[in-house]
Each structure stands twice: as structure tokens, then as C-alpha cells.
Design an enzyme around this catalytic site. Sequence first.
Site, mmCIF file in Angstrom:
data_model
loop_
_atom_site.group_PDB
_atom_site.id
_atom_site.type_symbol
_atom_site.label_atom_id
_atom_site.label_comp_id
_atom_site.label_asym_id
_atom_site.label_seq_id
_atom_site.Cartn_x
_atom_site.Cartn_y
_atom_site.Cartn_z
ATOM 1 N N ASP A 194 -5.642 9.184 8.995
ATOM 2 C CA ASP A 194 -5.213 8.860 7.609
ATOM 3 C C ASP A 194 -4.789 7.394 7.569
ATOM 4 O O ASP A 194 -3.704 7.138 7.912
ATOM 5 C CB ASP A 194 -3.859 9.920 7.226
ATOM 6 C CG ASP A 194 -4.244 11.352 7.215
ATOM 7 O OD1 ASP A 194 -5.258 11.726 6.846
ATOM 8 O OD2 ASP A 194 -3.293 12.155 7.848
ATOM 9 N N LEU A 195 -5.881 6.903 6.471
ATOM 10 C CA LEU A 195 -5.498 5.408 6.524
ATOM 11 C C LEU A 195 -4.190 4.822 6.210
ATOM 12 O O LEU A 195 -3.463 5.292 5.182
ATOM 13 C CB LEU A 195 -6.512 4.859 5.513
ATOM 14 C CG LEU A 195 -6.768 3.415 5.269
ATOM 15 C CD1 LEU A 195 -7.211 2.620 6.561
ATOM 16 C CD2 LEU A 195 -7.631 3.025 4.188
ATOM 17 N N ASP A 196 -3.537 4.051 6.867
ATOM 18 C CA ASP A 196 -2.273 3.309 6.755
ATOM 19 C C ASP A 196 -1.232 4.431 6.430
ATOM 20 O O ASP A 196 -0.237 4.105 5.802
ATOM 21 C CB ASP A 196 -2.399 2.426 5.526
ATOM 22 C CG ASP A 196 -3.389 1.568 5.797
ATOM 23 O OD1 ASP A 196 -3.536 0.832 6.935
ATOM 24 O OD2 ASP A 196 -4.002 0.750 4.907
ATOM 25 N N GLU A 197 -1.274 5.567 6.941
ATOM 26 C CA GLU A 197 -0.277 6.504 6.686
ATOM 27 C C GLU A 197 0.242 7.330 8.070
ATOM 28 O O GLU A 197 0.856 8.405 8.216
ATOM 29 C CB GLU A 197 -0.693 7.780 6.089
ATOM 30 C CG GLU A 197 -1.079 7.213 4.499
ATOM 31 C CD GLU A 197 -1.430 8.575 3.449
ATOM 32 O OE1 GLU A 197 -1.447 9.497 3.886
ATOM 33 O OE2 GLU A 197 -2.010 8.056 2.341
ATOM 34 N N LEU B 124 0.819 -1.144 0.029
ATOM 35 C CA LEU B 124 0.013 0.026 -0.174
ATOM 36 C C LEU B 124 0.958 1.242 -0.007
ATOM 37 O O LEU B 124 1.896 1.361 0.567
ATOM 38 C CB LEU B 124 -0.965 -0.110 1.158
ATOM 39 C CG LEU B 124 -1.712 -1.316 1.375
ATOM 40 C CD1 LEU B 124 -2.671 -1.021 2.689
ATOM 41 C CD2 LEU B 124 -2.822 -1.180 -0.097
#
Length: 282
Positions: free
Chosen positions: A223-226, A193
Site C-alpha cells: 500500500d503505497l506510503d501507507e 501525502l
Amino acid sequence: MSTEYVLTLSCPDRPGVVAAVAGLLAERGCNITESQQFGDREAQRFFMRVQFAAPQAEDEIRAAFAALAPEFGMVFQVRDVARRPRVLIMVSRFGHCLNDLLYRVRSGALDIEVVAVVSNHPDLRPLTQTHGIDYHHLPITPDTKARQEAEVLALVEHYQVDLVVLARYMQVLSEELCQKLAGRAINIHHSFLPSFKGARPYHQAHDRGVKLIGATAHYVTSDLDEGPIIEQEVARVNHSHSPEDLVAIGRDVECVALARAVKWHAEQRVLLDGHKTVVFPR
């Protein structure tokens, strides 16, 4: 008789911080057993982790640093090394990370106390119960998401949880829940990702002929996967590996990266530096 403590701190970078910390500890008869520091030149911020043995109680040590902190603008924490962090694990149907963490705890490789497991599916109850840990099945739908997350927070409070670990929990946390768990929730995801978004990332990676696969453990943010990255792990693959091989290899990599991140957080070795982390591994 002395007690082992860990001090972590961050403050504006300026001369005299290390000397002040060492001097304060020396004045109180403390013995430093481990010390690490880092100055972020871009952010002009200083980070430090000190492990030491002290004859005083934790409250006395904390009060001493509270008196010193304003002079340097310090944000600090003091923790008794003997106090194991209380951890709640969230998981869906994939049990490899959960199983790995529970094994490491049982074998003594990971010094945390897993107080409960939460899942939106009932599948992993037998695994959890063999370790004598409470299992809470909290199903979730778009209509019940707010209520389900309120139940999660209630469990965090009930068990006095220090850290939440998303061990392949396949649900996106709301912004509100992310904020309430800021700095104390860790997630694991594929390093693919955002290159390979959506379903079946290992199959997407196989179709593109990738040569490295990996996983990233990071703090949870809205912040999704960040979120700030704590640890990453990779494995080399080649054209002979099937998509199923990549899945198996990827699961091993996920376990390693997540376990390291949880261990370092539990040992107070991770300090937040804006959107990044400063990690002081042993």
C-alpha cells in the site's frame, strides 16, 4: 565476562509475562539494564523490550526463551547489541537523506554498517565512494522493472542485508518485493501525502498556504506510503516562505525523521502492532 543483548517480544496480553521474563533472566545470572513494555488494550497484545547483560552465549539465551515462548504464545528475537545491522540504501537523484545517513554513521551517531548503495541513476556515485561504500547503478524502466528488482534482491542476499532504507528512492516497489522485504525496509515521504499527491508537493503546499510541513518514516508495504509509521517530524512555516524555502526545510525534516526511524529500528526499539508500530525510544 558478560555480553549485552536485546530481547524483543510480543504475545497475547495476560498476567505473568514480565515476571516470567525477569525470572528467566535472573535464574541465568543476567542483569537487566533497560526494560520497557506496553499492553495494547484494543488488540489484547503485549509488547516488551529488555536490554540485559548475560554470562551465557546468544544461542543459550535464545534456547531458554524458545522453551518459555509456547507457554505465553511469544514471538521473540534476541540480538547481540554489539552486532551492527547491515544496511543497503536505495536512492535516486536527491542525495540529502543519503548524505545525512552516511555522515551520522561516520560520526558515530548511527550504529549501523552501510554495506552498499543502489540507485536507478549514476549521480550519487561520487558521494558514496568518498565513504568507501559499493555503489550499484541499476537503471529501471517499465520493461526492466522485474529484472531490476531481482538484482536488488540478489544484492540483499549477497551483502547479507538486515535492513533496506529507501532514502528518497523515487520508484514504487512491486508487491512481490514489498512482501520479501516485509518488516525490514523503511521509506521516507512527505507528510503532505495523500493531501498533495503527484509532482511538486512542496509547491502544491505553498499554493494552499500550509502552516506545517513534515515527513513520515514508515515500513514499506504494497500500500503505497501507507505502511506502519515509525516516526514523523514537522516544521512550522508561514506566508513569507517561498516554494524553494519549503523544499529546503522539508529536506531537513526528512533527514531527521528517517535517521530516527533507522536508529530505532537498528536498536530493536520498533515492534510491529498490526498496521501500527510500538516504539520504545530511549
